[in-house]
Write a protein that holds these residues in place. Structure first.
Motif, mmCIF file in Angstrom:
data_model
loop_
_atom_site.group_PDB
_atom_site.id
_atom_site.type_symbol
_atom_site.label_atom_id
_atom_site.label_comp_id
_atom_site.label_asym_id
_atom_site.label_seq_id
_atom_site.Cartn_x
_atom_site.Cartn_y
_atom_site.Cartn_z
ATOM 1 N N LEU A 36 0.821 -1.204 0.000
ATOM 2 C CA LEU A 36 0.000 0.000 0.000
ATOM 3 C C LEU A 36 0.860 1.261 0.000
ATOM 4 C CD1 LEU A 36 -2.684 -0.992 2.665
ATOM 5 C CD2 LEU A 36 -2.919 -1.064 0.174
ATOM 6 N N SER A 37 0.405 2.255 -0.755
ATOM 7 C CA SER A 37 1.028 3.588 -0.801
ATOM 8 C C SER A 37 2.471 3.575 -1.275
ATOM 9 C CB SER A 37 0.957 4.259 0.583
ATOM 10 O OG SER A 37 -0.381 4.290 1.063
ATOM 11 N N ALA A 38 2.894 2.515 -1.965
ATOM 12 C CA ALA A 38 4.294 2.397 -2.378
ATOM 13 C C ALA A 38 4.686 3.413 -3.443
ATOM 14 C CB ALA A 38 4.556 0.982 -2.909
ATOM 15 N N ALA A 39 3.710 3.969 -4.149
ATOM 16 C CA ALA A 39 4.023 4.862 -5.264
ATOM 17 C C ALA A 39 4.145 6.324 -4.854
ATOM 18 C CB ALA A 39 2.948 4.726 -6.353
ATOM 19 N N GLY A 137 0.211 15.944 -5.883
ATOM 20 C CA GLY A 137 -0.934 16.804 -6.113
ATOM 21 C C GLY A 137 -1.868 16.758 -4.919
ATOM 22 N N GLU A 138 -3.004 17.444 -5.028
ATOM 23 C CA GLU A 138 -3.943 17.472 -3.916
ATOM 24 C C GLU A 138 -4.477 16.084 -3.583
ATOM 25 O OE1 GLU A 138 -7.066 20.254 -4.362
ATOM 26 O OE2 GLU A 138 -5.759 22.017 -4.476
ATOM 27 N N GLN A 139 -4.748 15.279 -4.619
ATOM 28 C CA GLN A 139 -5.283 13.939 -4.380
ATOM 29 C C GLN A 139 -4.507 12.866 -5.128
ATOM 30 O OE1 GLN A 139 -9.911 15.387 -4.236
ATOM 31 N NE2 GLN A 139 -9.552 13.184 -4.268
ATOM 32 N N TRP A 140 -3.283 13.143 -5.530
ATOM 33 C CA TRP A 140 -2.507 12.153 -6.260
ATOM 34 C C TRP A 140 -1.014 12.295 -5.958
ATOM 35 C CZ3 TRP A 140 1.302 14.043 -9.426
ATOM 36 C CH2 TRP A 140 1.184 15.378 -9.818
ATOM 37 N N ASP A 141 -0.284 11.213 -6.197
ATOM 38 C CA ASP A 141 1.173 11.176 -6.097
ATOM 39 C C ASP A 141 1.699 10.356 -7.266
ATOM 40 O OD1 ASP A 141 1.823 12.235 -3.171
ATOM 41 O OD2 ASP A 141 0.092 10.906 -3.021
ATOM 42 N N THR A 173 11.688 2.517 -12.414
ATOM 43 C CA THR A 173 10.465 2.462 -11.617
ATOM 44 C C THR A 173 9.519 3.584 -12.020
ATOM 45 O OG1 THR A 173 11.608 1.500 -9.720
ATOM 46 C CG2 THR A 173 9.535 2.639 -9.274
ATOM 47 N N LEU A 174 8.228 3.269 -12.117
ATOM 48 C CA LEU A 174 7.200 4.266 -12.396
ATOM 49 C C LEU A 174 5.934 3.856 -11.666
ATOM 50 C CD1 LEU A 174 6.430 6.836 -13.997
ATOM 51 C CD2 LEU A 174 5.623 5.316 -15.827
ATOM 52 N N GLY A 175 5.347 4.796 -10.930
ATOM 53 C CA GLY A 175 4.141 4.443 -10.200
ATOM 54 C C GLY A 175 3.300 5.655 -9.859
ATOM 55 N N GLY A 176 2.067 5.389 -9.409
ATOM 56 C CA GLY A 176 1.168 6.466 -9.042
ATOM 57 C C GLY A 176 0.151 6.024 -8.012
#
Length: 302
Positions: A36-39, A137-141, A173-176
């Motif tokens: 969880l939340s790894a990105a 961002g406000e609701q994204w990483d 590595t690429l993630g979101g």
């Protein structure tokens, strides 16, 4: 199956954690170590993260997904030390950081298919990552990273439990992550790794490129406990150059995770359990392991 293929079947098994195992599909990075939340890259600062993982191998699978004959099992106990420094500087609008990973492995394999048992323990191949980029961002990483697993550990081509792989790997590595509500109590995330390998000097074989995705759906309760569904899917994209087979390995798993953050202590603890429900072998290993993994992850803000 030839004895030569049997010796090769685990040459890459459990050799390093990435954070490292559940076992790598055919490279260095082992899926299932982040969850969880790894990105999402952390804020500026220095971090130590320890990954403790136990992987129990129930069977080995061939290129068709069928179990190898006989009773074939094993275990991997791994502790990886990861150091992350988010520098406080920015590049391309992203927070910039660097990292290194030092894995320690204890591998045991009991292979009827080879007619004997194998074991090894020690420090695995070391990873150095000069690039971590984290956007928020406000609701994204979103995160991009690049680094290399160096061929630093001992490797024995006749011992499929070797702590080293005998080759290097460049990993991209690429993630979101997307927060589904304004309070950020629900999130979905995906973290992908692409691996390009060098030639294994002892065998003359160059493992094919591989790609994996770790995913998670998490919910944070009012008391701060985060619970979620996690999983991973990993594929070998190219056949191994110089190998006797063109088969390509893959692995799929699903699991659950729980985590909690103590802000006053600067400590975060996570635990997860994974069940691999599908695996196919190929390439340098000949076979692919299938089993269950338990992971504990400790992060300390230094």
């Amino acid at each position: 199956m030839t004895l030569q293929h049997s010796f090769r079947l685990a040459a890459l098994l459990g050799t390093t954690l990435a954070a490292t195992p559940a076992l790598a599909v055919n490279g260095h990075y082992v899926p299932g170590i982040e969850g969880l939340s790894a990105a999402a890259a952390p804020p500026a600062g220095l971090y130590y993260r320890a990954y403790l993982m136990r992987y129990d191998i129930d069977s080995f699978r061939d290129a068709k997904g069928d179990a190898a004959p006989g009773s074939n099992s094993g275990s991997v106990n791994a502790l990886a030390h990861r150091f992350i420094w988010m520098t406080g500087k920015t590049f391309l609008g992203a927070d910039y950081g660097v990292e290194t990973i030092i894995p320690m492995l204890d591998v045991e394999l009991d292979l009827d298919v080879a007619g004997r048992s194998f074991d090894d323990y020690g420090v695995g191949d070391v990873f150095v990552g000069p690039v971590i980029l984290g956007w928020h961002g406000e609701q994204w990483d979103a995160t991009f990273a690049a680094g290399h697993w160096f061929d630093t550990a001992d490797f024995d081509a006749d011992n499929p439990a070797s702590a080293g792989k005998g080759y290097g790997t460049t990993m991209l590595t690429l993630g979101g992550m997307w927060h589904l509500d304004a309070k950020k109590t629900w999130n979905v995330s995906a973290l992908s790794r692409y691996e390009v390998k060098t030639e294994q000097d002892d065998t003359g074989i160059t493992p094919g490129d591989s790609w994996l995705v770790e995913w998670g759906i998490g919910h944070r309760l009012e008391n701060g406990l985060e619970l979620g569904l996690v999983g991973y899917d990993a594929w070998q994209l190219e056949a191994d150059e110089g190998a006797a087979t063109t088969a390509k390995a893959e692995r799929h798993a699903i699991g659950v995770e729980a985590g909690y953050l103590w802000p006053s202590a600067g400590v975060m603890l996570k635990g997860a359990a994974y069940h691999e429900y599908d695996a196919e072998g190929g390439g340098l290993k000949g076979l692919e392991s299938e089993g269950d993994a338990i992971r504990l992850q400790l992060t300390k803000f230094l």
